[in-house]
Design a protein around this motif. Structure first.
Motif, PDB file in Angstrom:
ATOM      1  N   THR A 137      34.579  39.769  18.534  1.00 39.37           N
ATOM      2  CA  THR A 137      34.542  41.225  18.658  1.00 39.37           C
ATOM      3  C   THR A 137      35.894  41.828  18.316  1.00 39.37           C
ATOM      4  O   THR A 137      35.971  42.853  17.625  1.00 39.37           O
ATOM      5  CB  THR A 137      34.122  41.633  20.089  1.00 39.37           C
ATOM      6  OG1 THR A 137      32.832  41.083  20.356  1.00 39.37           O
ATOM      7  CG2 THR A 137      34.083  43.133  20.251  1.00 39.37           C
ATOM      8  N   LYS A 167      36.192  41.817  14.587  1.00 38.12           N
ATOM      9  CA  LYS A 167      35.361  42.866  13.988  1.00 38.12           C
ATOM     10  C   LYS A 167      36.014  44.229  14.136  1.00 38.12           C
ATOM     11  O   LYS A 167      35.967  45.050  13.230  1.00 38.12           O
ATOM     12  CB  LYS A 167      33.980  42.888  14.634  1.00 38.12           C
ATOM     13  CG  LYS A 167      33.082  41.768  14.182  1.00 38.12           C
ATOM     14  CD  LYS A 167      31.744  41.833  14.883  1.00 38.12           C
ATOM     15  CE  LYS A 167      30.907  40.622  14.567  1.00 38.12           C
ATOM     16  NZ  LYS A 167      29.652  40.585  15.333  1.00 38.12           N
ATOM     17  N   GLN A 168      36.632  44.488  15.294  1.00 34.80           N
ATOM     18  CA  GLN A 168      37.287  45.780  15.507  1.00 34.80           C
ATOM     19  C   GLN A 168      38.508  45.949  14.611  1.00 34.80           C
ATOM     20  O   GLN A 168      38.876  47.061  14.267  1.00 34.80           O
ATOM     21  CB  GLN A 168      37.666  45.943  16.980  1.00 34.80           C
ATOM     22  CG  GLN A 168      36.459  46.153  17.862  1.00 34.80           C
ATOM     23  CD  GLN A 168      36.800  46.182  19.335  1.00 34.80           C
ATOM     24  OE1 GLN A 168      37.773  45.599  19.777  1.00 34.80           O
ATOM     25  NE2 GLN A 168      35.959  46.847  20.116  1.00 34.80           N
ATOM     26  N   TYR A 214      42.966  50.853  23.167  1.00 33.53           N
ATOM     27  CA  TYR A 214      41.511  50.892  23.063  1.00 33.53           C
ATOM     28  C   TYR A 214      41.071  50.186  21.788  1.00 33.53           C
ATOM     29  O   TYR A 214      41.833  50.064  20.825  1.00 33.53           O
ATOM     30  CB  TYR A 214      41.007  52.338  23.048  1.00 33.53           C
ATOM     31  CG  TYR A 214      41.157  53.032  24.377  1.00 33.53           C
ATOM     32  CD1 TYR A 214      40.231  52.830  25.395  1.00 33.53           C
ATOM     33  CD2 TYR A 214      42.221  53.886  24.610  1.00 33.53           C
ATOM     34  CE1 TYR A 214      40.368  53.465  26.622  1.00 33.53           C
ATOM     35  CE2 TYR A 214      42.364  54.525  25.829  1.00 33.53           C
ATOM     36  CZ  TYR A 214      41.436  54.311  26.829  1.00 33.53           C
ATOM     37  OH  TYR A 214      41.574  54.928  28.040  1.00 33.53           O
ATOM     38  N   GLY A 215      39.817  49.745  21.743  1.00 37.02           N
ATOM     39  CA  GLY A 215      39.291  49.020  20.595  1.00 37.02           C
ATOM     40  C   GLY A 215      39.390  49.792  19.301  1.00 37.02           C
ATOM     41  O   GLY A 215      39.699  49.232  18.247  1.00 37.02           O
ATOM     42  N   ASP A 216      39.158  51.102  19.355  1.00 40.99           N
ATOM     43  CA  ASP A 216      39.221  51.902  18.131  1.00 40.99           C
ATOM     44  C   ASP A 216      40.657  52.190  17.690  1.00 40.99           C
ATOM     45  O   ASP A 216      40.881  52.715  16.601  1.00 40.99           O
ATOM     46  CB  ASP A 216      38.438  53.199  18.293  1.00 40.99           C
ATOM     47  CG  ASP A 216      38.942  54.067  19.436  1.00 40.99           C
ATOM     48  OD1 ASP A 216      39.739  53.576  20.258  1.00 40.99           O
ATOM     49  OD2 ASP A 216      38.523  55.240  19.515  1.00 40.99           O
ATOM     50  N   MET A 217      41.626  51.841  18.504  1.00 42.64           N
ATOM     51  CA  MET A 217      43.040  52.041  18.157  1.00 42.64           C
ATOM     52  C   MET A 217      43.699  50.769  17.622  1.00 42.64           C
ATOM     53  O   MET A 217      44.855  50.802  17.214  1.00 42.64           O
ATOM     54  CB  MET A 217      43.825  52.516  19.387  1.00 42.64           C
ATOM     55  CG  MET A 217      43.406  53.860  19.913  1.00 42.64           C
ATOM     56  SD  MET A 217      44.139  54.263  21.520  1.00 42.64           S
ATOM     57  CE  MET A 217      45.816  53.777  21.365  1.00 42.64           C
ATOM     58  N   ARG A 264      43.338  48.973  14.854  1.00 44.76           N
ATOM     59  CA  ARG A 264      43.770  49.014  13.452  1.00 44.76           C
ATOM     60  C   ARG A 264      45.052  49.819  13.275  1.00 44.76           C
ATOM     61  O   ARG A 264      45.989  49.364  12.630  1.00 44.76           O
ATOM     62  CB  ARG A 264      42.682  49.610  12.574  1.00 44.76           C
ATOM     63  CG  ARG A 264      41.507  48.718  12.358  1.00 44.76           C
ATOM     64  CD  ARG A 264      40.529  49.382  11.433  1.00 44.76           C
ATOM     65  NE  ARG A 264      39.362  48.550  11.245  1.00 44.76           N
ATOM     66  CZ  ARG A 264      38.504  48.706  10.259  1.00 44.76           C
ATOM     67  NH1 ARG A 264      38.682  49.672   9.384  1.00 44.76           N
ATOM     68  NH2 ARG A 264      37.472  47.924  10.153  1.00 44.76           N
ATOM     69  N   SER A 265      45.082  51.014  13.832  1.00 37.87           N
ATOM     70  CA  SER A 265      46.264  51.874  13.647  1.00 37.87           C
ATOM     71  C   SER A 265      47.481  51.291  14.364  1.00 37.87           C
ATOM     72  O   SER A 265      48.608  51.377  13.858  1.00 37.87           O
ATOM     73  CB  SER A 265      45.979  53.292  14.148  1.00 37.87           C
ATOM     74  OG  SER A 265      45.617  53.286  15.513  1.00 37.87           O
TER      75      SER A 265
END
Length: 137
Positions: free
Chosen positions: A40, A43-44, A119-122, A124-125
């Motif tokens: 996971t 993938k994120q 957080y998971g959506d952070m 990449r950045s």
């Protein structure tokens, strides 16, 4: 005399299944959950595109962690090792390191940066800001 390591029966914190920790590695998740958490995280980060863009290699799936190596002199500040760990608060803690080897001192780790409460959506950045490497086109 050496004592044989005794196996410990533990309960997975994810799925409540019982599993045997025969090597006493103090795992908190069963084999299936450990692999699932690590996949996971990958993938994120972007999955196969992330691996292609960053050149990440030697992926290690540990107890809720994803660890990988980056090519030397490729990322900012000489970062060549990244460790991403899932915390109990369902957030990530990311450690960026430079690992060097010498014949006299052996492997040495220099922690370049740490990011906590990610957080998971952070992911990449945060990864791009710390390493200077883009995770996708």
């Amino acid at each position: 005399m050496q004592q044989a390591a005794t196996a410990t029966t533990l309960e997975c914190i994810c799925c409540s299944a019982t599993f045997v920790d025969s090597l006493n590695l103090k795992y908190t998740r069963c084999e299936g959950c450990r692999r699932e958490v690590s996949e996971t995280i990958l993938k994120q980060l972007g999955g196969a595109r992330f691996l292609a863009m960053t050149g990440a290699k030697h992926l290690m799936f540990c107890d809720g962690n994803l660890r990988f190596k980056l090519s030397n002199n490729f990322a900012k500040d000489g970062i060549n090792f990244v460790d991403i760990q899932l915390t109990k608060a369902d957030l990530y803690e990311v450690k960026y390191s430079k690992i060097t080897h010498s014949r006299t001192k052996g492997p040495q780790e220099l922690i370049i940066a740490r990011d906590s409460m990610v957080y998971g959506d952070m992911l990449r950045s945060t990864f791009t800001a710390a390493t200077g490497l883009y995770t996708s086109l």
